[in-house]
Scaffold this motif. Sequence first.
Motif, PDB file in Angstrom:
ATOM      1  N   TYR A 147      -2.217  -6.839  -5.295  1.00 51.23           N
ATOM      2  CA  TYR A 147      -1.656  -5.941  -4.280  1.00 51.23           C
ATOM      3  C   TYR A 147      -2.761  -5.374  -3.379  1.00 51.23           C
ATOM      4  O   TYR A 147      -2.592  -5.246  -2.170  1.00 51.23           O
ATOM      5  N   LEU A 148      -3.888  -5.048  -4.023  1.00 53.96           N
ATOM      6  CA  LEU A 148      -4.975  -4.469  -3.225  1.00 53.96           C
ATOM      7  C   LEU A 148      -5.577  -5.515  -2.277  1.00 53.96           C
ATOM      8  O   LEU A 148      -5.932  -5.194  -1.141  1.00 53.96           O
ATOM      9  N   HIS A 149      -5.657  -6.769  -2.731  1.00 53.74           N
ATOM     10  CA  HIS A 149      -6.106  -7.846  -1.829  1.00 53.74           C
ATOM     11  C   HIS A 149      -5.132  -7.988  -0.662  1.00 53.74           C
ATOM     12  O   HIS A 149      -5.556  -8.144   0.491  1.00 53.74           O
ATOM     13  N   GLU A 150      -3.832  -7.931  -0.966  1.00 52.25           N
ATOM     14  CA  GLU A 150      -2.822  -8.035   0.094  1.00 52.25           C
ATOM     15  C   GLU A 150      -2.998  -6.901   1.108  1.00 52.25           C
ATOM     16  O   GLU A 150      -2.916  -7.110   2.319  1.00 52.25           O
ATOM     17  N   ALA A 151      -3.223  -5.712   0.573  1.00 52.38           N
ATOM     18  CA  ALA A 151      -3.385  -4.537   1.446  1.00 52.38           C
ATOM     19  C   ALA A 151      -4.603  -4.727   2.352  1.00 52.38           C
ATOM     20  O   ALA A 151      -4.540  -4.476   3.567  1.00 52.38           O
ATOM     21  N   GLU A 152      -5.708  -5.203   1.777  1.00 51.83           N
ATOM     22  CA  GLU A 152      -6.913  -5.393   2.599  1.00 51.83           C
ATOM     23  C   GLU A 152      -6.664  -6.463   3.672  1.00 51.83           C
ATOM     24  O   GLU A 152      -7.121  -6.331   4.804  1.00 51.83           O
ATOM     25  N   ALA A 153      -5.926  -7.516   3.290  1.00 49.96           N
ATOM     26  CA  ALA A 153      -5.637  -8.580   4.261  1.00 49.96           C
ATOM     27  C   ALA A 153      -4.864  -8.027   5.453  1.00 49.96           C
ATOM     28  O   ALA A 153      -5.152  -8.370   6.607  1.00 49.96           O
ATOM     29  N   THR A 161      -4.732  11.835   4.604  1.00 48.05           N
ATOM     30  CA  THR A 161      -5.295  12.803   5.558  1.00 48.05           C
ATOM     31  C   THR A 161      -6.638  12.299   6.084  1.00 48.05           C
ATOM     32  O   THR A 161      -7.307  12.976   6.847  1.00 48.05           O
ATOM     33  N   GLN A 162      -7.027  11.092   5.639  1.00 47.76           N
ATOM     34  CA  GLN A 162      -8.355  10.596   6.002  1.00 47.76           C
ATOM     35  C   GLN A 162      -8.291   9.391   6.934  1.00 47.76           C
ATOM     36  O   GLN A 162      -9.316   8.796   7.239  1.00 47.76           O
ATOM     37  N   ASN A 163      -7.112   9.007   7.362  1.00 48.31           N
ATOM     38  CA  ASN A 163      -6.916   7.796   8.150  1.00 48.31           C
ATOM     39  C   ASN A 163      -7.626   7.885   9.515  1.00 48.31           C
ATOM     40  O   ASN A 163      -8.457   7.055   9.856  1.00 48.31           O
ATOM     41  N   ASP A 180      -6.914   3.175   0.214  1.00 45.64           N
ATOM     42  CA  ASP A 180      -5.802   4.134   0.288  1.00 45.64           C
ATOM     43  C   ASP A 180      -5.971   5.175   1.383  1.00 45.64           C
ATOM     44  O   ASP A 180      -5.035   5.880   1.730  1.00 45.64           O
ATOM     45  N   MET A 181      -7.176   5.266   1.970  1.00 45.09           N
ATOM     46  CA  MET A 181      -7.333   6.237   3.064  1.00 45.09           C
ATOM     47  C   MET A 181      -6.629   5.776   4.341  1.00 45.09           C
ATOM     48  O   MET A 181      -6.506   6.544   5.290  1.00 45.09           O
ATOM     49  N   PHE A 182      -6.183   4.514   4.394  1.00 41.27           N
ATOM     50  CA  PHE A 182      -5.517   4.041   5.610  1.00 41.27           C
ATOM     51  C   PHE A 182      -3.989   4.035   5.485  1.00 41.27           C
ATOM     52  O   PHE A 182      -3.296   3.464   6.323  1.00 41.27           O
ATOM     53  N   THR A 183      -3.477   4.678   4.436  1.00 38.74           N
ATOM     54  CA  THR A 183      -2.021   4.782   4.315  1.00 38.74           C
ATOM     55  C   THR A 183      -1.500   5.810   5.321  1.00 38.74           C
ATOM     56  O   THR A 183      -2.271   6.625   5.842  1.00 38.74           O
ATOM     57  N   SER A 184      -0.202   5.756   5.564  1.00 41.51           N
ATOM     58  CA  SER A 184       0.367   6.668   6.567  1.00 41.51           C
ATOM     59  C   SER A 184       0.323   8.121   6.098  1.00 41.51           C
ATOM     60  O   SER A 184       0.333   9.038   6.901  1.00 41.51           O
ATOM     61  N   PHE A 228       2.089  -1.905  -0.417  1.00 45.24           N
ATOM     62  CA  PHE A 228       1.146  -2.526  -1.365  1.00 45.24           C
ATOM     63  C   PHE A 228       0.269  -1.482  -2.074  1.00 45.24           C
ATOM     64  O   PHE A 228       0.000  -1.592  -3.262  1.00 45.24           O
ATOM     65  N   ILE A 229      -0.142  -0.478  -1.324  1.00 46.60           N
ATOM     66  CA  ILE A 229      -0.983   0.566  -1.942  1.00 46.60           C
ATOM     67  C   ILE A 229      -0.157   1.328  -2.981  1.00 46.60           C
ATOM     68  O   ILE A 229      -0.627   1.640  -4.081  1.00 46.60           O
ATOM     69  N   GLU A 230       1.081   1.595  -2.637  1.00 44.30           N
ATOM     70  CA  GLU A 230       1.963   2.325  -3.552  1.00 44.30           C
ATOM     71  C   GLU A 230       2.225   1.487  -4.811  1.00 44.30           C
ATOM     72  O   GLU A 230       2.176   2.001  -5.937  1.00 44.30           O
ATOM     73  N   MET A 231       2.493   0.188  -4.601  1.00 41.75           N
ATOM     74  CA  MET A 231       2.754  -0.693  -5.739  1.00 41.75           C
ATOM     75  C   MET A 231       1.519  -0.778  -6.641  1.00 41.75           C
ATOM     76  O   MET A 231       1.636  -0.758  -7.870  1.00 41.75           O
TER      77      MET A 231
END
Lengths: 544, 335
Positions: free
Chosen positions: A491-497, A461-463, A454-458, A475-478
């Motif tokens: 969803y988390l696997h999708e996000a990592e992909a 503050t940690q991206n 989740d640190m790579f979401t838009s 995906f992170i939101e879902m």
Amino acid sequence: MKRKMLALISVLLVLSLFTGCFSDTTSGGNKVLRIVSGGEPGSLHPSLAQGTHESIILDHIFEGLMRRDENGNLVEGVAESYAVSEDKLTYTFTIRKDAKWSNGDSVTAEDFEYAWKHALNPLTASDYSYQLYYMVGATEFNTYDLEKGSEEELKKLEDAVGVRALDERTLEVNLAQPTPFFLELCGFYTYYPIPKSVQEENPDWANDGSTHISNGPFEIVEWNHDESVVTSKNKKYYNKDKIKLDGIEFTILEDQNTEWQMYQSGELDINNNLPPDVLGTLRAENNPELIIAGDLATYFYRFNTTLQPFNNMKVRKALSMAIDREIIVEEVAQGGQIPAFGIVPFEIPDGNGDFREIGGDYFSEDLEEAKKLLAEGLAEEGMDSLNFTLLYNTQESHQKIAEAIQEMWRQLGVEITLENTEFRVKIEREHALDYEVARAGWIGDYVDPNTFLDMFTSWSTQNDTGWTNDEFDKFIEMAGNEFDANKRMEYLHEAEAILMEELPIMPIYYYTRPRCEKPYVKDTFKVINREVCLIYADIEDVEE
Amino acid sequence: MLRYILKRLGLAFLTLWVVITITFLIMHAIPGDPFAKEGKTPPAILENLRRHYNLDKPLHEQYFIYLKNLAKLDLGPSMKHKSRTVNDYIRDNFPTSAHLGLQALIMSSILGIILGIIAATRRNRLPDYLCMIIAIIGISVPGFILATVLIDVFAVRLDLLPPSGWKSVKHTILPTVALGMFTLAYVARMMRSSMLEVLGQDYIKTAKAKGLSPVKVLFKHAFRNAILPVVTVLGISAANLIVGSFIIERIFGIPGMGKYFVQSIQNRDYSVILGTTIFYSIILISMNFIVDMLYILIDPRIKIKSGTKKKTAYSEALITQNHVCQNMGGAKNES
């Protein structure tokens, strides 16, 4: 003249004797395990602690609603039982009758409510209060602007936080969204209770060994600042029969080489912070005292995707594919680290097994393919060669890795300049996107893939990469709103992909936590996100 | 004499004020946030922390708040170690540093002077070469290497002394040697050259010609003059030694103050940076003062005349700060 000189020397000698003060540390009993905790603890108050060298002590002197059993499994701690509502938003904990503070007082549900609200109160200025943000109203209370607001409003916000002592033994917690790792968090030190009556009477109770009170398996006997924290078995602890040690002595020491020399000379039973070169030797000789445990942390490089050519996915991918991670972990880092081809480390369960194993590797190392990709990527950006600066914080190990990668990228036809700076300056520059490629590391806050993703979401503050991706955000939101654990993991696997397809970061390795233990030390273990656990440890052959 | 002392005291306060002001400004000018972590702390929490330590206020306000607290001898809370204040550091850690430093100072001055005298009186002979080999080792081997070697030989291999800690007299031996070796070597070299210079003077030849015994010539006539430059060096060394050494305290796990000089800068722990600088400045200024007094005591030819020692607060502050910076970056033998 002679007499004057003699007088002067005598005065200095006497002064020297008077200024000296030696502490005598004893914790009573034979089975005292000796280990180094690291630097001087910033605080041994659960609301104010902020580092690993504090957590290793706190984890042995406090206990939360949940704890780890002898096998490292998460089980009920101060809570004898808990119930979760169907929507997974309300947790109701029942506190043990026999849970006591080291001063003999009962640990109550109110101590938990008080502790968590104390950490969240903006006046406390707790570094780790964000760990409590999963509760209803916690963020609003903690981020309330005291300058513009009023005390009444602050009190209202405090009352609205989703933690309430229904009676002396019942604690109700309301979460803002389903949080599958909430029980895990209940064993984290920011979630430990604090003795309400003691805190109100003496706010500095945690600053001194003589006034310190705790509710865990051990209690502090002495805190000799910058020297040691001596603990002894807490006789008021409800589970004391399971504790075999008489105490643990935490030496405060920051020098790895001295720690190793102390271990060698028999002054330490466990060495938890081995120097890299010693580690290499121990691994090469298969030393039976060496134990390499996993760690919830990943070492990676960030690309500043707002700059050319790092805005180009092919360039980023080429750089990631061109390095030999095996060489880096075996020859440079030498600590048994695991080459990383994803961001989420091993040992995080996803319901069907290990998240990392199920996710697998997202790319492979291939220098020839990398060369092709780089040429294509540079051509797309109208460039024919690549030179840039790699930023890292001043530390020998980071420099060695940077030098190895510099050489590997040279094989790709890329020349880089190494720039080292202080840690705090590096962080400021990363936040300001004032870098091209920068070293980074991430230690997970809880055992869940989300802490690495989740640190790579838009909105994070940690991206610090300038990279955003709507699909990734979705995906992170879902995952955040998903009640079904399996779907959430999907969803988390999708996000990592997506993250690993676009590679705004270049994973290098998953950290490990090697340690050495003397053969007579038994029954220690380490769970992935914590320091070594000595709660159930034993010393079989006590050396006189 | 009293007028001179009062004047020096006035100058000392002025110097301190200049040091505080310069340090305050430099400290806030360097990049880096005291609460920065690897991207973890949400901005709202950083705001809470800044507010808690008055860092949200304009710089001049922070400066006056600091001076106001300083007037009450309150050096403020540490931003890194939340359970301690700078006053706590000084109260708890300085006695240990002073103990170790004084021990190192006594060892290095006594042995250094003895070695220097032996070397000078046995010039170009074996004792001279041996003494100077010791001096060269002391000056050229960095403190952290010496400390590591000492631990390896005396603690790990020979098991004679403990490798780390501060629990008994035995624990102080290795750090004292590691800390004092540089000063010992420096004093020995200085004593040797100073002694050689004095021994070549006419009045020494006259004393010898008069038939005085070599011991009397050496100690009654030569030593007194030869020791003067050494005393000057010892004054500064004393200040350096007793406030603690970052490297030695770190390696031997000694609960001293030295590490806070360096760590406070790394941590951007503003109150500790200022507090330790002020404390060190006071020690240094006091040592300079003591050296001046010792000069008068040792050599009565040095008279106090008003106007002979013209120093401005600014120039003295720069000298003081230079020493502080040297100490913060690790003493020469430690870098």
